[in-house]
Write a protein that holds these residues in place. Structure first.
Motif, PDB file in Angstrom:
ATOM      1  N   GLY A 112     -16.132  -3.092  -3.009  1.00 14.69           N
ATOM      2  CA  GLY A 112     -17.541  -2.355  -2.588  1.00 14.69           C
ATOM      3  C   GLY A 112     -16.964  -0.996  -1.665  1.00 14.69           C
ATOM      4  N   LEU A 113     -18.050  -0.496  -1.066  1.00 12.55           N
ATOM      5  CA  LEU A 113     -17.781   0.480  -0.012  1.00 12.55           C
ATOM      6  C   LEU A 113     -16.806   0.240   0.949  1.00 12.55           C
ATOM      7  CD1 LEU A 113     -21.169   2.101  -0.030  1.00 12.55           C
ATOM      8  CD2 LEU A 113     -19.374   3.286  -1.156  1.00 12.55           C
ATOM      9  N   MET A 114     -17.071  -1.089   1.558  1.00 12.23           N
ATOM     10  CA  MET A 114     -16.162  -1.296   2.849  1.00 12.23           C
ATOM     11  C   MET A 114     -14.606  -1.212   2.193  1.00 12.23           C
ATOM     12  SD  MET A 114     -17.186  -1.696   5.734  1.00 12.23           S
ATOM     13  CE  MET A 114     -16.137  -2.766   6.539  1.00 12.23           C
ATOM     14  N   LYS A 115     -14.409  -1.710   0.976  1.00 10.04           N
ATOM     15  CA  LYS A 115     -12.991  -1.942   0.559  1.00 10.04           C
ATOM     16  C   LYS A 115     -12.564  -0.440   0.287  1.00 10.04           C
ATOM     17  CE  LYS A 115     -10.097  -3.982  -2.964  1.00 10.04           C
ATOM     18  NZ  LYS A 115     -10.124  -4.684  -4.353  1.00 10.04           N
ATOM     19  N   GLU A 116     -13.174   0.430  -0.264  1.00 13.98           N
ATOM     20  CA  GLU A 116     -12.982   1.810  -0.382  1.00 13.98           C
ATOM     21  C   GLU A 116     -12.650   2.465   1.140  1.00 13.98           C
ATOM     22  OE1 GLU A 116     -12.049   4.836  -3.311  1.00 13.98           O
ATOM     23  OE2 GLU A 116     -12.518   2.629  -3.244  1.00 13.98           O
ATOM     24  N   ALA A 117     -13.663   2.404   2.110  1.00 14.71           N
ATOM     25  CA  ALA A 117     -13.335   2.861   3.222  1.00 14.71           C
ATOM     26  C   ALA A 117     -12.086   2.425   4.093  1.00 14.71           C
ATOM     27  CB  ALA A 117     -14.413   2.463   4.395  1.00 14.71           C
ATOM     28  N   ARG A 118     -11.599   1.014   3.784  1.00 16.94           N
ATOM     29  CA  ARG A 118     -10.350   0.549   4.231  1.00 16.94           C
ATOM     30  C   ARG A 118      -9.253   1.264   3.650  1.00 16.94           C
ATOM     31  NH1 ARG A 118     -12.702  -4.688   3.400  1.00 16.94           N
ATOM     32  NH2 ARG A 118     -13.947  -5.118   5.377  1.00 16.94           N
ATOM     33  N   ARG A 119      -9.270   1.443   2.388  1.00 19.79           N
ATOM     34  CA  ARG A 119      -8.150   1.924   1.513  1.00 19.79           C
ATOM     35  C   ARG A 119      -8.133   3.437   1.913  1.00 19.79           C
ATOM     36  NH1 ARG A 119      -7.496   5.303  -2.799  1.00 19.79           N
ATOM     37  NH2 ARG A 119      -9.658   5.492  -3.265  1.00 19.79           N
ATOM     38  N   HIS A 120      -9.026   4.353   2.053  1.00 19.18           N
ATOM     39  CA  HIS A 120      -9.079   5.673   2.490  1.00 19.18           C
ATOM     40  C   HIS A 120      -8.575   5.558   3.998  1.00 19.18           C
ATOM     41  CE1 HIS A 120     -10.584   7.887  -0.768  1.00 19.18           C
ATOM     42  NE2 HIS A 120     -11.351   6.930  -0.697  1.00 19.18           N
ATOM     43  N   HIS A 121      -8.937   4.601   5.063  1.00 18.02           N
ATOM     44  CA  HIS A 121      -8.253   4.602   6.330  1.00 18.02           C
ATOM     45  C   HIS A 121      -6.934   4.427   6.276  1.00 18.02           C
ATOM     46  CE1 HIS A 121      -8.819   2.317  10.418  1.00 18.02           C
ATOM     47  NE2 HIS A 121      -7.794   3.259  10.481  1.00 18.02           N
ATOM     48  N   ARG A 122      -6.439   3.445   5.417  1.00 22.86           N
ATOM     49  CA  ARG A 122      -5.082   3.037   5.537  1.00 22.86           C
ATOM     50  C   ARG A 122      -4.413   4.094   4.856  1.00 22.86           C
ATOM     51  NH1 ARG A 122      -5.300  -0.750   1.625  1.00 22.86           N
ATOM     52  NH2 ARG A 122      -6.683  -1.990   3.110  1.00 22.86           N
ATOM     53  N   ALA A 123      -4.625   4.742   3.812  1.00 20.82           N
ATOM     54  CA  ALA A 123      -3.889   6.055   3.357  1.00 20.82           C
ATOM     55  C   ALA A 123      -3.686   7.230   4.345  1.00 20.82           C
ATOM     56  CB  ALA A 123      -4.820   6.366   2.166  1.00 20.82           C
ATOM     57  N   ALA A 124      -4.764   7.339   4.890  1.00 22.80           N
ATOM     58  CA  ALA A 124      -4.686   8.270   6.347  1.00 22.80           C
ATOM     59  C   ALA A 124      -3.382   7.798   7.272  1.00 22.80           C
ATOM     60  CB  ALA A 124      -6.052   8.632   6.861  1.00 22.80           C
ATOM     61  N   LEU A 125      -3.532   6.672   7.580  1.00 19.99           N
ATOM     62  CA  LEU A 125      -2.688   6.029   8.666  1.00 19.99           C
ATOM     63  C   LEU A 125      -1.143   6.296   7.983  1.00 19.99           C
ATOM     64  CD1 LEU A 125      -4.378   3.028   9.852  1.00 19.99           C
ATOM     65  CD2 LEU A 125      -4.139   5.095  11.200  1.00 19.99           C
ATOM     66  N   VAL A 126      -0.913   5.815   6.741  1.00 21.53           N
ATOM     67  CA  VAL A 126       0.469   5.852   6.195  1.00 21.53           C
ATOM     68  C   VAL A 126       0.846   7.694   6.027  1.00 21.53           C
ATOM     69  CG1 VAL A 126       1.382   5.962   3.780  1.00 21.53           C
ATOM     70  CG2 VAL A 126       0.199   3.950   4.434  1.00 21.53           C
ATOM     71  N   GLN A 127      -0.153   8.411   5.818  1.00 25.18           N
ATOM     72  CA  GLN A 127       0.168   9.840   5.684  1.00 25.18           C
ATOM     73  C   GLN A 127       0.518  10.188   7.171  1.00 25.18           C
ATOM     74  OE1 GLN A 127       1.027  11.642   3.327  1.00 25.18           O
ATOM     75  NE2 GLN A 127       0.887   9.965   1.958  1.00 25.18           N
ATOM     76  N   MET A 128      -0.081   9.750   8.174  1.00 22.27           N
ATOM     77  CA  MET A 128       0.041  10.234   9.650  1.00 22.27           C
ATOM     78  C   MET A 128       1.604   9.713  10.022  1.00 22.27           C
ATOM     79  SD  MET A 128      -3.567   9.316  11.317  1.00 22.27           S
ATOM     80  CE  MET A 128      -3.228   9.478  12.820  1.00 22.27           C
ATOM     81  N   VAL A 129       1.962   8.744   9.309  1.00 23.90           N
ATOM     82  CA  VAL A 129       3.486   8.132   9.752  1.00 23.90           C
ATOM     83  C   VAL A 129       4.378   9.370   8.956  1.00 23.90           C
ATOM     84  CG1 VAL A 129       5.069   6.414   9.155  1.00 23.90           C
ATOM     85  CG2 VAL A 129       3.103   5.702  10.106  1.00 23.90           C
ATOM     86  N   SER A 130       3.941   9.572   7.983  1.00 29.46           N
ATOM     87  CA  SER A 130       4.714  10.784   7.289  1.00 29.46           C
ATOM     88  C   SER A 130       4.725  11.726   8.078  1.00 29.46           C
ATOM     89  CB  SER A 130       4.086  11.061   5.799  1.00 29.46           C
ATOM     90  OG  SER A 130       4.426   9.881   5.187  1.00 29.46           O
TER      91      SER A 130
END
Length: 151
Positions: free
Chosen positions: A1-19
């Protein structure tokens, strides 16, 4: 659902911040790569913000949504103060939802906490979360995760 999608985008942003930090710390900064990484952070962050807005309308006063939003505000948007306000709202909702027998024992513990949000009955997500979303309607995050300037 929406929470899973929010977590996915949150995680993607964190991974890109490391990059982003890898790009910035390299001997030669590749401006094209820097642009690409910041654009990815921005895209993921804006998607997460949109989902949190939608969750605020669909899942009214849900402490799980507030906790996830607080983590996002803290880790991606780097706004510690607002994250704590939103987290306090989640805790308040959880305390108010506890059965009377359990909350009576815990009420002595929270009486002295003056930083706790007094009431969020009149809002959908909580006052801090709503104010933060209003303050950041479509805020980009090209500087996200860089921390506050050191004086």
């Amino acid at each position: 659902g929406l929470m899973k999608e929010a977590r996915r985008h949150h995680r993607a942003a964190l991974v890109q911040m490391v990059s982003l930090w890898h790009v910035l710390m390299s001997d030669k900064v590749n401006v094209e790569r820097l642009n690409s990484v910041t654009s990815s952070i921005n895209k993921s962050s804006l998607a997460a913000l949109d989902i949190f807005r939608a969750l605020g309308q669909v899942q009214q006063r849900n402490p799980i949504v507030l906790r996830q939003m607080a983590r996002f505000i803290q880790t991606v948007m780097n706004d510690q103060e607002t994250a704590q306000v939103v987290l306090n709202e989640a805790e308040l909702l959880e305390e108010n939802a506890e059965p009377k027998s359990r909350s009576a024992a815990g009420s002595q513990h929270s009486k002295g906490n003056s930083s706790r949000v007094s009431s969020s009955r009149d809002s959908t997500m909580g006052v801090g979360a709503i104010k933060w979303l209003q303050k950041n309607p479509d805020k980009g995050t090209s500087g996200a995760g860089s921390g506050q300037p050191v004086n």
